[in-house]
Design an enzyme around this catalytic site. Structure first.
Site, PDB file in Angstrom:
ATOM      1  CG  ASP A   1      -5.201  11.140   0.772  1.00 32.23           C
ATOM      2  OD1 ASP A   1      -4.663  12.271   0.802  1.00 32.23           O
ATOM      3  OD2 ASP A   1      -5.340  10.420   1.781  1.00 32.23           O
TER       4      ASP A   1
ATOM      5  CE  LYS B   1      -7.882   9.644   8.026  1.00 35.09           C
ATOM      6  NZ  LYS B   1      -6.665   9.511   7.249  1.00 35.09           N
TER       7      LYS B   1
ATOM      8  CG  ASP C   1      -6.483  12.872   6.362  1.00 37.02           C
ATOM      9  OD1 ASP C   1      -6.862  12.828   7.547  1.00 37.02           O
ATOM     10  OD2 ASP C   1      -5.948  11.884   5.803  1.00 37.02           O
TER      11      ASP C   1
ATOM     12  CD  GLU D   1     -10.363   6.944   4.405  1.00 34.61           C
ATOM     13  OE1 GLU D   1     -10.272   7.351   3.233  1.00 34.61           O
ATOM     14  OE2 GLU D   1      -9.543   7.225   5.292  1.00 34.61           O
TER      15      GLU D   1
ATOM     16  CD  GLU E   1      -7.972  12.052   2.393  1.00 37.50           C
ATOM     17  OE1 GLU E   1      -8.675  11.299   1.678  1.00 37.50           O
ATOM     18  OE2 GLU E   1      -7.532  11.706   3.499  1.00 37.50           O
TER      19      GLU E   1
ATOM     20  CE  LYS F   1      -3.866   6.851   0.860  1.00 35.85           C
ATOM     21  NZ  LYS F   1      -4.134   8.029   1.702  1.00 35.85           N
TER      22      LYS F   1
ATOM     23  CG  HIS G   1      -2.117   0.808   1.167  1.00 30.24           C
ATOM     24  ND1 HIS G   1      -3.227   0.438   0.439  1.00 30.24           N
ATOM     25  CD2 HIS G   1      -2.407   2.014   1.702  1.00 30.24           C
ATOM     26  CE1 HIS G   1      -4.160   1.361   0.552  1.00 30.24           C
ATOM     27  NE2 HIS G   1      -3.683   2.344   1.306  1.00 30.24           N
TER      28      HIS G   1
ATOM     29  CE  LYS H   1      -7.803   8.017   0.984  1.00 29.30           C
ATOM     30  NZ  LYS H   1      -8.169   8.576   2.307  1.00 29.30           N
TER      31      LYS H   1
HETATM   32  C1  MUC Z   1      -4.980   8.777   4.696  1.00 28.82           C
HETATM   33  O1  MUC Z   1      -4.175   9.675   4.567  1.00 28.82           O
HETATM   34  O2  MUC Z   1      -6.142   9.017   4.385  1.00 28.82           O
HETATM   35  C2  MUC Z   1      -6.442   6.015   4.679  1.00 28.82           C
HETATM   36  C3  MUC Z   1      -6.702   5.210   3.648  1.00 28.82           C
HETATM   37  C4  MUC Z   1      -5.517   4.996   2.984  1.00 28.82           C
HETATM   38  O3  MUC Z   1      -5.344   4.347   1.993  1.00 28.82           O
HETATM   39  O4  MUC Z   1      -4.522   5.696   3.599  1.00 28.82           O
HETATM   40  C5  MUC Z   1      -5.044   6.219   4.788  1.00 28.82           C
HETATM   41  C6  MUC Z   1      -4.509   7.491   5.294  1.00 28.82           C
HETATM   42 MG    MG Z   2      -5.619  11.118   3.856  1.00 30.36          MG
END
Ligand code: MUC
Ligand code: MG
Length: 376
Positions: free
Chosen positions: A200, A276, A252, A330, A226, A171, A24, A169
């Site tokens: 994000d 969170k 975030d 999420e 994000e 990254k 990840h 989502k």
């Molecule tokens: C984040 O920054 O949102 C949450 C889901 C993911 O894939 O990473 C996290 C942290």
């Molecule tokens: Mg985030």
């Protein structure tokens, strides 16, 4: 009698490492295992509550690591609660704040265990102690973060076919912006009309890059962006948000406590906020941040840090109580682990994660799994 003795008798903290089904990758780190601190808090009446503090690749996503959390729980936070009646939840928070600055994830794990222990004692879900349930399930997205668009499209197709997730989502920020835009173009094309995409950046872009890239994300139909810029740069978030062609922005890493939320609201720097436990220091703190957001017309998004069913269940107890949860949640974390830590994992079906219907946070720690994944 029901209340018997609610005094906190002991607190045990255990570091666990649970492998993930694939790598990840996000802008600041990359993981193949999730590390948590699991808290077991015992009351004089025999009830045991559990809580979880999540991290992402050591102290990289935020400043807390599992090693630091365990040390601070054992030396400072746990001793501050011994003897306190567990139903004094707000008083417990004040004691934890007096015992240690910040350490929000560690405090959240302990406070979750208090809610769980009190809920088990009374035979009610933690949600009841937070206002009561408005919903029984929450729409849940999946995060695409291998960095390989071919793999990501295939993974999204599998989730869609299984009716598990239809919002994804992505990254971004681990590679150059142009490479991410090309990757996103492929994903948007392949999933067009069948899934909603958000991204994000985990603070990866500077303001100039964001000015250039955000309209292109909007053109691709990206529904939410994000934390595109560093957490400290709330001014940039506000200026970006004021530009025509900017998609909705999700705060975030720039919102930890309610004071941060107030600053973001006053600067008109976000359309939504990711809630969170690791940031807000517990369920009560999460509700306070949400209340400031609600007062400013900022939407709520149920954020995660790849928690197991323990942390996810705790979040769901709070998410279930909001009148509006505009962006769903999420909490796919339990699904990215090779194994869960509870006896009955959370149920994912029909694009939703379902609230367990049991007292406390609603899940029970599996002691065999705890032993198996505990760090030696
Ligand atoms: C984040 O920054 O949102 C949450 C889901 C993911 O894939 O990473 C996290 C942290
Ligand atoms: Mg985030």
């Amino acid at each position: 009698d029901l209340w018997r003795d609610l005094a906190v008798e002991s607190v045990r903290s255990t570091i666990v490492d649970v492998p993930t089904v694939r790598r990840h990758k996000l802008s600041q780190t990359s993981v193949t295992a999730q590390s948590y601190v699991i808290v077991e808090l015992r009351l004089a009446n025999g009830a045991v509550g559990i809580g979880e503090a999540a991290t992402l690749g050591g102290p990289r996503w935020s400043e807390e690591s599992v090693e630091a959390m365990k040390a601070n729980i054992d030396a400072y936070l746990a001793p501050a609660l011994i003897g306190l009646p567990a139903d004094r939840l707000e008083a417990a928070g004040a004691r934890l704040d007096a015992a240690a600055r910040r350490n929000n994830a560690a405090k959240a794990a302990i406070e979750t265990a208090l809610f769980d222990a009190v809920g088990r004692t009374l035979g009610v879900p933690a949600a009841l102690l937070l206002g009561g349930k408005v919903r029984e399930s929450v729409p849940v997205l999946w995060t695409l973060a291998s960095g390989d668009p071919g793999q990501e499209i295939e993974e999204a197709e599998r989730k869609l076919a299984a009716r598990l997730h239809r919002t994804f989502k992505v990254k971004i920020g681990a590679q150059a912006p142009e490479a991410d835009l090309t990757r996103l173009g492929r994903l948007a094309g392949a999933l067009d009309g069948r899934a909603r995409l958000i991204v994000d950046a985990n603070q990866a872009w500077d303001e100039t890059t964001a000015v250039r890239c955000l309209p292109r994300l909007a053109e691709m139909g990206i529904a939410l962006v994000e934390q595109p810029v560093p957490a400290w740069n709330i001014g940039a978030m506000a200026r970006l948000r004021a530009r025509p062609g900017t998609p909705p922005l999700l705060a975030d890493e720039c919102v930890f406590d309610a004071h941060d939320m107030l600053a973001v609201a006053q600067a008109a720097a976000a359309d939504a906020v990711s809630l969170k436990l690791v940031k807000h220091g517990g369920l009560l703190g999460l509700r306070k941040v949400a209340a400031v957001a609600e007062a400013a017309g900022i939407g709520l998004y149920g954020g995660c840090l790849l928690e197991s069913s323990i942390g996810a269940a705790a979040h769901l107890q709070a998410f279930a109580t909001f009148r509006e949860l505009a962006w769903g949640c999420e909490h796919f974390g339990p699904q990215i682990l090779v194994d869960d830590l509870v006896e009955e994992p959370l149920r994912f079906a029909d694009f939703q994660v379902h609230l367990p219907n049991r007292p406390g946070i609603g899940v029970t720690l599996d002691q065999d799994k705890l032993r198996r994944y505990a760090r030696q």
